[in-house]
Scaffold this motif. Structure first.
Motif, PDB file in Angstrom:
ATOM      1  N   UNK A  31       0.814  -1.160   0.197  1.00 50.37           N
ATOM      2  CA  UNK A  31       0.028  -0.014   0.108  1.00 50.37           C
ATOM      3  C   UNK A  31       0.971   1.166  -0.121  1.00 50.37           C
ATOM      4  N   UNK A  32       2.042   1.316   0.615  1.00 49.03           N
ATOM      5  CA  UNK A  32       3.034   2.288   0.707  1.00 49.03           C
ATOM      6  C   UNK A  32       3.362   2.564  -1.053  1.00 49.03           C
ATOM      7  N   UNK A  33       3.786   1.547  -1.645  1.00 44.63           N
ATOM      8  CA  UNK A  33       4.191   1.630  -2.932  1.00 44.63           C
ATOM      9  C   UNK A  33       2.848   2.143  -3.906  1.00 44.63           C
ATOM     10  N   UNK A  34       1.777   1.624  -3.444  1.00 40.78           N
ATOM     11  CA  UNK A  34       0.594   2.206  -4.270  1.00 40.78           C
ATOM     12  C   UNK A  34       0.663   3.583  -4.383  1.00 40.78           C
ATOM     13  N   UNK A  35       0.609   4.444  -3.049  1.00 42.37           N
ATOM     14  CA  UNK A  35       0.696   5.559  -3.074  1.00 42.37           C
ATOM     15  C   UNK A  35       1.673   6.244  -3.845  1.00 42.37           C
ATOM     16  N   UNK A  36       2.889   5.689  -3.650  1.00 37.61           N
ATOM     17  CA  UNK A  36       4.007   6.188  -4.528  1.00 37.61           C
ATOM     18  C   UNK A  36       3.843   6.200  -6.132  1.00 37.61           C
ATOM     19  N   UNK A  37       3.389   5.076  -6.463  1.00 37.60           N
ATOM     20  CA  UNK A  37       2.999   4.911  -7.943  1.00 37.60           C
ATOM     21  C   UNK A  37       1.897   5.935  -8.438  1.00 37.60           C
ATOM     22  N   UNK A  38       0.788   6.064  -7.312  1.00 36.21           N
ATOM     23  CA  UNK A  38      -0.197   7.317  -7.886  1.00 36.21           C
ATOM     24  C   UNK A  38       0.650   8.714  -7.859  1.00 36.21           C
ATOM     25  N   UNK A  39       1.613   8.805  -7.298  1.00 34.64           N
ATOM     26  CA  UNK A  39       2.290  10.181  -7.350  1.00 34.64           C
ATOM     27  C   UNK A  39       3.473  10.181  -8.453  1.00 34.64           C
ATOM     28  N   UNK A  40       3.821   9.190  -8.704  1.00 34.93           N
ATOM     29  CA  UNK A  40       5.211   9.027  -9.745  1.00 34.93           C
ATOM     30  C   UNK A  40       4.736   9.707 -11.029  1.00 34.93           C
ATOM     31  N   UNK A  41       5.761  10.511 -11.312  1.00 35.33           N
ATOM     32  CA  UNK A  41       5.945  11.329 -12.637  1.00 35.33           C
ATOM     33  C   UNK A  41       4.806  12.330 -12.565  1.00 35.33           C
ATOM     34  N   UNK A  42       4.346  12.966 -11.439  1.00 42.27           N
ATOM     35  CA  UNK A  42       3.429  14.097 -11.501  1.00 42.27           C
ATOM     36  C   UNK A  42       4.091  15.215 -11.147  1.00 42.27           C
ATOM     37  N   UNK A  43       3.696  16.405 -11.788  1.00 40.06           N
ATOM     38  CA  UNK A  43       4.278  17.693 -11.480  1.00 40.06           C
ATOM     39  C   UNK A  43       3.902  17.823 -10.132  1.00 40.06           C
ATOM     40  N   UNK A  44       4.456  19.284  -9.187  1.00 37.69           N
ATOM     41  CA  UNK A  44       4.201  19.679  -7.942  1.00 37.69           C
ATOM     42  C   UNK A  44       2.599  19.995  -7.933  1.00 37.69           C
ATOM     43  N   UNK A  45       2.313  20.877  -9.097  1.00 37.60           N
ATOM     44  CA  UNK A  45       0.902  21.255  -9.374  1.00 37.60           C
ATOM     45  C   UNK A  45      -0.167  20.204  -9.423  1.00 37.60           C
ATOM     46  N   UNK A  46       0.202  18.965 -10.199  1.00 41.91           N
ATOM     47  CA  UNK A  46      -0.520  18.055 -10.232  1.00 41.91           C
ATOM     48  C   UNK A  46      -0.791  17.453  -8.868  1.00 41.91           C
ATOM     49  N   UNK A  47       0.397  17.221  -8.050  1.00 35.54           N
ATOM     50  CA  UNK A  47       0.388  16.696  -6.844  1.00 35.54           C
ATOM     51  C   UNK A  47      -0.732  17.384  -5.826  1.00 35.54           C
ATOM     52  N   UNK A  48      -0.733  18.708  -5.979  1.00 36.99           N
ATOM     53  CA  UNK A  48      -1.440  19.646  -5.133  1.00 36.99           C
ATOM     54  C   UNK A  48      -3.090  19.584  -5.548  1.00 36.99           C
TER      55      UNK A  48
END
Length: 159
Positions: A31-48
């Motif tokens: 589940x930790x890796x799942x969150x990391x995968x969801x964030x992988x490759x996104x820009x700071x604005x996309x993460x916000x």
């Protein structure tokens, strides 16, 4: 062929048969890796970016929240560290600051803090019996490492 590079994060499926500690830590890492995968490759604005108004949920907010959860359960409760009354992201004035205050947040620093807390947690539970008791200082309740691991799996999975 796709234009998207392969993700930098890999996720390993938990074993079908194993001892309880390995099973629990493997599911938590999944589940930790799942969150990391969801964030992988996104820009700071996309993460916000917020998921859907009026929800304050963003991937960066979730990373910040999980950093706090990892930090508190493994440092404060399991290992009894005095972290003081403060949090990295929230306060009495902003009790949901981990989710709400992402507009000016430092994505690199917040992600690094989460990864540091995950690394600490992995080391903190290595070879520790699941029946090890942790204390919740403000309430005086006792919980086992087994309970903490199940709770952490639940924290990641429900978000």
């Amino acid at each position: 062929m796709t234009d998207n590079p392969a993700p930098a994060v890999t996720r390993t499926n938990p074993p079908f048969a194993s001892d309880e500690a390995t099973m629990l830590t493997s599911w938590l890492d999944f589940h930790r890796a799942t969150l990391a995968l969801k964030c992988d490759g996104l820009t700071p604005d996309q993460l916000r970016e917020r998921s859907c108004p009026p929800s304050p949920m963003s991937l960066l907010g979730l990373v910040r929240h999980m950093a706090e959860v990892e930090r508190h359960w493994f440092r404060r409760y399991l290992n009894g560290e005095d972290l003081g009354p403060t949090s990295r992201y929230w306060s009495e004035a902003y009790p949901d600051g981990d989710f709400d205050l992402v507009e000016d947040a430092d994505v690199v620093a917040d992600t690094a803090a989460w990864q540091e807390d995950v690394a600490y947690a992995r080391a903190a539970v290595k070879d520790v019996p699941l029946d090890t008791v942790a204390k919740l200082p403000r309430r005086g309740d006792e919980v086992t490492l087994r309970w903490i691991l199940v709770h952490m799996i639940e924290e990641y999975a429900r978000h």
